[in-house]
Design a protein around this motif. Structure first.
Motif: not given
Lengths: 235, 215
Positions: B146, B169, A48-56
Motif C-alpha cells: 500500500y 475517488y 491510496a487514491l482516496k487517502s491521497r486525494n483527501d489529503k491533497l
C-alpha cells in the motif's frame, strides 16, 4: 492482471453489485487466487487514491491559509516598520519644529494667527483665497507681493471701466462698487501681512483709512485699530 | 530557538504534532503544515533548485509522505517521547525528516531530466526505501505494498492519475469521465486506458517491492 476481471473488481469495490452478484463474486475470489491478487492490488490502489486525494484537498485549503498568514505576517511587519518610522518622523519634527518654523516663515514674522476674518461671515466668500492661504502659512512677504499685484490689477480695471462704461452709468457704478469692495478686502489682507511682518505702523495707517470708509471692513478695522493702539501690542 | 518558540507558544513540540495528527486533529495537521511550509521555503534552496511550481509540488508530496508516516504510526509518541521502528527513540526532527523526503521526491521528479545518471538515482531511491524501512514499524506485506502504491501514485503520469481519481475517488461513471476528458472517443477506449494505468501502476509497484525485498 487480467482485463476481463477488472470490471467485476471495480463494481465490487465501488458497491455497484447486487447482493447476489456480490456473493457470487466473493465465491469466485476464494476460488481464484489471480483474481484475489488483482482485487487486493486494486483495493490498495483505491485506498491510496482516496487517502491521497483527501489529503491533497486538505493541503489545498491549508495552502490558502498559509498564504493568508504569510501575507498577514508581512502586513504586521509592515505596520511595525511604518509605526516605528512614523514615531521617528514625529519625534524628529517635534525636536526640530522651532527651527523648521523659522525656515518656512518670513524672517521677521511674529507669532500672529491669521483668521480669515469674522467679516467672512458677512461677505460669504473670498476672491483672494490664495492670499489667505499664504497668510495662514505665515508667508507674509509672498502674501504682500500678491496683494500688491492684485491692487495694481484693480487699479487698471478701474481705469478701463471708466472709459468703457462712460455711457452706462448704472453698470459703471456697480462695477466700481465691486472694485472698491475688492480694494477693501485687499487692504484688510494687507493689514494682516504687515502685522505678520511686524510693520504695525503701516498696518495702523491702512486700518485708520479703512475704519473711516463705509463698507464691510469698517467695524473690524476700527476695533482692530483701537485694540492695537490701546493694548500697545508688540507688533 | 525551538525551545523559545515552544515557551512562547508559537510552535508545538514534534511529539505534540505527532500525537495530534495521529488522533486526526485537523488543527494540528494544519499547524504542522504551516511550520513545515515555512521551514521548507527557507531551506529547500540548500537541497535543490526548482521553479515555484515544482518546489510546491515537491513540498506537497513530501508533506503528504510525512503525514502518512505519522498516520501510519511509523513515528509515534510513547511516554511523551517520539519513537520509530522497534520502539527505538526517534531522535530526528519532523522538519529534518520532511527535508530528507523532499530530497528524494526531487530526485524522483527530475529522474528523466536530471544530469545525474539513472544508476545513481536508482541507488538513491533504493537507499530511500531502506531509510524508510527504518521508519516502518510494520512487517505487514499488504501495508508495505500500500505504501509503495501510494508512493507510485505521486509519480504517475498526470493523465492516468486523473482518470483513476475520477473513477475510484470521485466515483464517476465512464460516461461522465468521457464528457469531462475529451481525449477518448469511446467508452471502451477509456476503459482500456484506465486498465493500462492500473497495470503500469502495478508494474512499478511490484518492481519497487521486489527491489525492497532484495535490499
Amino acid at each position: 492482471m487480467k482485463f476481463e476481471y477488472q470490471d467485476d473488481i471495480d463494481d465490487y469495490l465501488l458497491n455497484r453489485m447486487s447482493e447476489e452478484q456480490q456473493l457470487a463474486f466473493e465465491k469466485e475470489i476464494n476460488r481464484n487466487p489471480e483474481l484475489q491478487e488483482q482485487l487486493d492490488f486494486t483495493k490498495n490502489s483505491v485506498r491510496a487514491l482516496k487517502s491521497r486525494n483527501d489529503k491533497l484537498a486538505a493541503l489545498k485549503e491549508w495552502e490558502k491559509d498559509y498564504v493568508w498568514k504569510e501575507q498577514r505576517h508581512k502586513h504586521i511587519q509592515l505596520y511595525w516598520i511604518s509605526g516605528v518610522a512614523a514615531l521617528f518622523i514625529v519625534t524628529f519634527f517635534i525636536i526640530l519644529k522651532p527651527n523648521i518654523k523659522e525656515d518656512l516663515r518670513d524672517p521677521n514674522a511674529v507669532e500672529f494667527e491669521f483668521t480669515p476674518f469674522d467679516v467672512n461671515t458677512i461677505k460669504n466668500s473670498s476672491d483672494y483665497s490664495d492670499i489667505e492661504s499664504l497668510l495662514k502659512g505665515k508667508s507674509y512677504k509672498k502674501a504682500l507681493e500678491s496683494i500688491e499685484k492684485e491692487m495694481q490689477l484693480l487699479k487698471s480695471d478701474s481705469t478701463n471701466i471708466g472709459s468703457k462704461f462712460v455711457f452706462n452709468y448704472e453698470e459703471y457704478q456697480t462695477k466700481m462698487l465691486n472694485i472698491r469692495k475688492k480694494q477693501d478686502e485687499l487692504c484688510w489682507l494687507k493689514v494682516y501681512a504687515l502685522l505678520g511682518l511686524n510693520n504695525t505702523k503701516q498696518a495702523l495707517l491702512i486700518l485708520d483709512e479703512l475704519r473711516h470708509r463705509d463698507g464691510l471692513y469698517q467695524i473690524p478695522s476700527d476695533s482692530l485699530y483701537n485694540l492695537l493702539k490701546s493694548d500697545g501690542m508688540n507688533y | 530557538m525551538p525551545v523559545i518558540n515552544i515557551l512562547l507558544g508559537r510552535k508545538k513540540s514534534d511529539a505534540a504534532f505527532v500525537e495530534g495528527i495521529y488522533n486526526r486533529d485537523e488543527k494540528m495537521a494544519r499547524e504542522l503544515h504551516y511550520y513545515c511550509k515555512q521551514y521548507f521555503d527557507q531551506k529547500y534552496g540548500s537541497i535543490f533548485f526548482a521553479d515555484n511550481k515544482r518546489k510546491d509540488e515537491i513540498f506537497h508530496e513530501s508533506f503528504l509522505a510525512l503525514w502518512k508516516i505519522i498516520v501510519d504510526r511509523k513515528v509515534y509518541v510513547e511516554d511523551g517521547e517520539l519513537r520509530g521502528r522497534g520502539n527505538k527513540p526517534f531522535s530526528g526532527k519532523l522538519t529534518t525528516l520532511l527535508m530528507s523526503i523532499a530530497k528524494y521526491k526531487y530526485l524522483e521528479l527530475v529522474r528523466d531530466k536530471s544530469h545525474i545518471n539513472d544508476i545513481d538515482i536508482d541507488e538513491l531511491l533504493k537507499k530511500k526505501y531502506n531509510e524508510n524501512n527504518d521508519l516502518i514499524s510494520t512487517d505487514d506485506t499488504d501495508d508495505i505494498m500500500y505504501n509503495i502504491i501510494d508512493d507510485c501514485l505521486s509519480n504517475m503520469p498526470k493523465g492516468c492519475y486523473k482518470i483513476l481519481t475520477m473513477f475510484y475517488y470521485e466515483e464517476k461513471s465512464l460516461e461522465t469521465i468521457m464528457t469531462e476528458i475529451d481525449t477518448y472517443e469511446s467508452k471502451n477506449a477509456l476503459k482500456t486506458a484506465k486498465y493500462k494505468c492500473l497495470t503500469n501502476l502495478r508494474n512499478s509497484a511490484n518492481a519497487i517491492y521486489h527491489s525492497y525485498l532484495n535490499a
